[in-house]
Design an enzyme around this catalytic site. Structure first.
Site, short mmCIF file in Angstrom:
data_model
loop_
_atom_site.label_atom_id
_atom_site.label_comp_id
_atom_site.label_asym_id
_atom_site.label_seq_id
_atom_site.Cartn_x
_atom_site.Cartn_y
_atom_site.Cartn_z
N GLU A 41 -2.95 4.38 -3.85
CA GLU A 41 -2.45 5.21 -2.72
C GLU A 41 -3.16 6.28 -2.17
OE1 GLU A 41 1.76 7.22 -0.95
OE2 GLU A 41 1.37 7.27 -3.07
N LYS A 116 3.70 2.19 4.54
CA LYS A 116 4.29 2.61 3.81
C LYS A 116 5.83 2.58 4.35
CE LYS A 116 5.24 6.16 -0.05
NZ LYS A 116 4.50 7.17 -0.69
N CYS A 152 3.77 3.02 -3.41
CA CYS A 152 4.38 3.91 -4.21
C CYS A 152 5.93 3.98 -4.11
CB CYS A 152 3.93 5.41 -4.10
SG CYS A 152 4.21 6.51 -5.30
#
Length: 573
Positions: A41, A116, A152
């Site tokens: 990330e 994300k 994540c």
């Protein structure tokens, strides 16, 4: 399809240096005929970039470096890179100006971006401050293989695992509904003790839940107070671990996806520290090493008191940077015991670190003379004791400034919690190495260092003829600040096993005073300890950054007010 998983250690803000890391592993991956390379990330800017993301020039530079990287990568390799990407609809929608994104680079260009969806705002995370949430499912089709892309936190919202859902959407469930062949997760997941066991359980459950393999890549390295432990994982659709990255080290992990059999083949499973003491040791060594390296320090200095805290910090520093780069300074006062000096010198000899001795009695006398007209008629007490600590802090800071060394402070979490430390004295420094390590854990670590089990994870330090790294007397003697004759820690604090239990219940488990008392602790002791925690807040907010190893550290995730009238005794639920 051969997949390369790059477990990288970026420096936050070093865009060109991080791009060079990505390019280097991409060239290795291409030479090994990999088709897909995964990076962590925000791999291009490093995690967490924090308020660098508010700087338009930083975002523009990231875009330029990304384009240069795309054009220099091996053209036959598809590479997923993490960046902060502009949100083109921000002004219209009133949303945040950036996305936390994954960019697909291939054949010299940017093919597409994935955003994300879940943005954590708890503990050390504050992503909603910078990013807008992605709104679409992230599916990448490479050579006919459907790959679900997650970042994540997207992986951490499985209600059937946690028993609750933090966010309204579940990106993994959505990807599984898109008939993907496997899911990748680009992560920068900070370390805390026992977290890898939790990660592995979560991936096992999620893979089984959706009958889908998961490839998880994690950042490694220390960035300020946060430590990232790597240990990237690959699990099959049954949740079995097929491959794992090294712990607390960069790595390049390889697995193969069999598109005919729709399964990932097993890779390498290196040993990793599963025991808590070994995990903490490896984390602290990496945290000290990277903090020094990334801040431009090659050498460190610390005070050696002959106590257990400075012994542990000296051992960590010697392991992290090499004994030749560690200076231990002994600063005995008239109240220092003989064994404090001999213990400190014995430790230094075991570690192979240089020492200097600077007696502070003349400086104490100078302060006493200067303050005598003002202090006349008063009894000697805490103010005079703190002067000793501040003399030592000034000496250490002078050495650090003069020789360009990083000063590492040696206070543990128990002391920091209750304020059993001196502001501008023993709290002085650029890094508080064990500020998240409770005193009882300090003892466990030193005992572990002297055990055969430590040899697998301690590489730079050699036990003496007795099998000791930390001299036994340092571990067995009663702890003392030695700021007045006969002083012991137990004169001011409860026994450390009692203190640490109260602190854990209050700080980590958020138990009320009534709950802690109901758990068997003395009401008066609990009340006194919690009052000390509250009163010490102003000290903690002026302390050096401390390396985080627990769920609840006194760092970026601890946001308590200083000027507060709330009393812990008011807590009844």
């Amino acid at each position: 399809m051969k997949i390369a998983i790059a477990q990288l250690n970026p420096i936050v803000g070093d865009l060109k240096g991080n791009a060079a890391q990505i390019l280097a592993v991409a060239e290795r991956a291409a030479a090994a005929e990999a088709r897909l390379l995964l990076t962590p990330e925000l791999s291009l800017c490093g995690y967490p970039p924090r308020d660098l993301l508010l700087n338009p020039g930083f975002i523009g530079a990231m875009e330029e470096v990304l384009l240069d990287l795309a054009q220099t990568l091996p053209p036959q390799l598809a590479v997923l890179v993490g960046i902060g990407a502009r949100n083109p609809t921000a002004e219209v929608t009133g949303n945040k100006p950036l996305f936390n994104s994954v960019v697909w680079l291939e054949a010299g260009r940017i093919k597409t971006q994935f955003h994300k969806q879940l943005l954590p705002t708890y503990d050390v995370f504050d992503e909603d401050r910078y990013f807008a949430p992605g709104q679409s499912d992230n599916v990448m089709v490479l050579d006919g293989v459907r790959i679900g892309i997650s970042v994540c936190e997207d992986l951490w919202n499985e209600e059937s695992f946690w028993g609750k859902r933090i966010y309204r959407v579940n990106p993994i469930s959505q990807l599984a509904g898109q008939s993907v062949d496997f899911i990748v997760n680009l992560s920068a997941s900070p370390f805390c003790v026992g977290k890898q066991t939790l990660r592995e359980s979560m991936l096992n459950h999620t893979a089984q839940q959706y009958d889908c393999p998961i490839v998880y890549v994690n950042q490694v390295g220390g960035n300020d107070d946060l430590i990232f432990d790597g240990r990237s994982l690959v699990v099959n659709h049954q949740g079995d671990i097929l491959a794992r990255g090294q712990a607390f080290a960069t790595d390049l992990v390889w697995v193969d996806y069999d598109s005919d059999g729709h399964q990932i083949k097993s890779g390498h499973l290196p040993a990793h520290p599963a025991e808590a003491t070994a995990e903490i040791w490896c984390a602290l060594v990496l945290g000290v090493r990277d903090y020094a390296r990334k801040c431009g320090f090659k050498q460190v200095v610390l005070g050696l008191s002959g106590g257990i805290d400075s012994a542990l910090v000296a051992a960590i520093a010697a392991e992290a940077l090499g004994a030749e780069n560690v200076l231990g300074v002994l600063m005995p006062s008239p109240y220092s015991s003989d064994h404090s000096i001999t213990d400190a010198l014995a430790l230094a000899a075991n570690l192979g670190v240089e020492t200097q001795t600077i007696p502070i009695a003349p400086l104490m006398e100078g302060f006493a003379q200067s303050l005598a007209p003002l202090f006349v008629g008063t009894e000697s007490g805490l103010a005079e004791e703190n002067i000793q600590a501040r003399i030592r802090g000034n000496l250490l800071m002078a050495i650090a400034n003069k020789f360009g060394r990083l000063l590492i402070s040696t206070g543990n979490k128990s002391e920091v919690a209750v304020g059993y430390c001196t502001l501008y004295g023993d709290m002085s420094g650029g890094l508080a190495a064990i500020a998240d390590v409770p005193k009882t854990t300090v003892y466990k670590l030193c005992e572990w260092l002297n055990s055969p089990a430590a040899r697998a994870w301690v590489k730079q330090l050699t036990p003496n003829a007795k099998g000791e790294i930390v001299p036994a007397h340092i571990i067995t003697k009663p702890p003392s600040a030695e700021l007045k004759p006969g002083q012991l820690d137990r004169d001011s604090l409860p026994p450390y096993d009692v203190l640490d239990d109260i602190l854990y219940r209050y700080i980590d488990e958020h138990q009320s005073q009534a709950d802690i008392v109901a758990g068997g602790r003395d009401a008066a002791i609990v009340s006194r300890v919690l009052s000390m925690v509250k009163r010490a807040e102003f000290k903690r907010q002026q302390a050096a950054p401390g390396l985080k190893i627990t769920d609840r550290a006194f760092g970026t995730g601890w946001r308590m007010p200083i000027a507060s009238q709330w009393e812990m005794s008011n807590e009844t639920c």
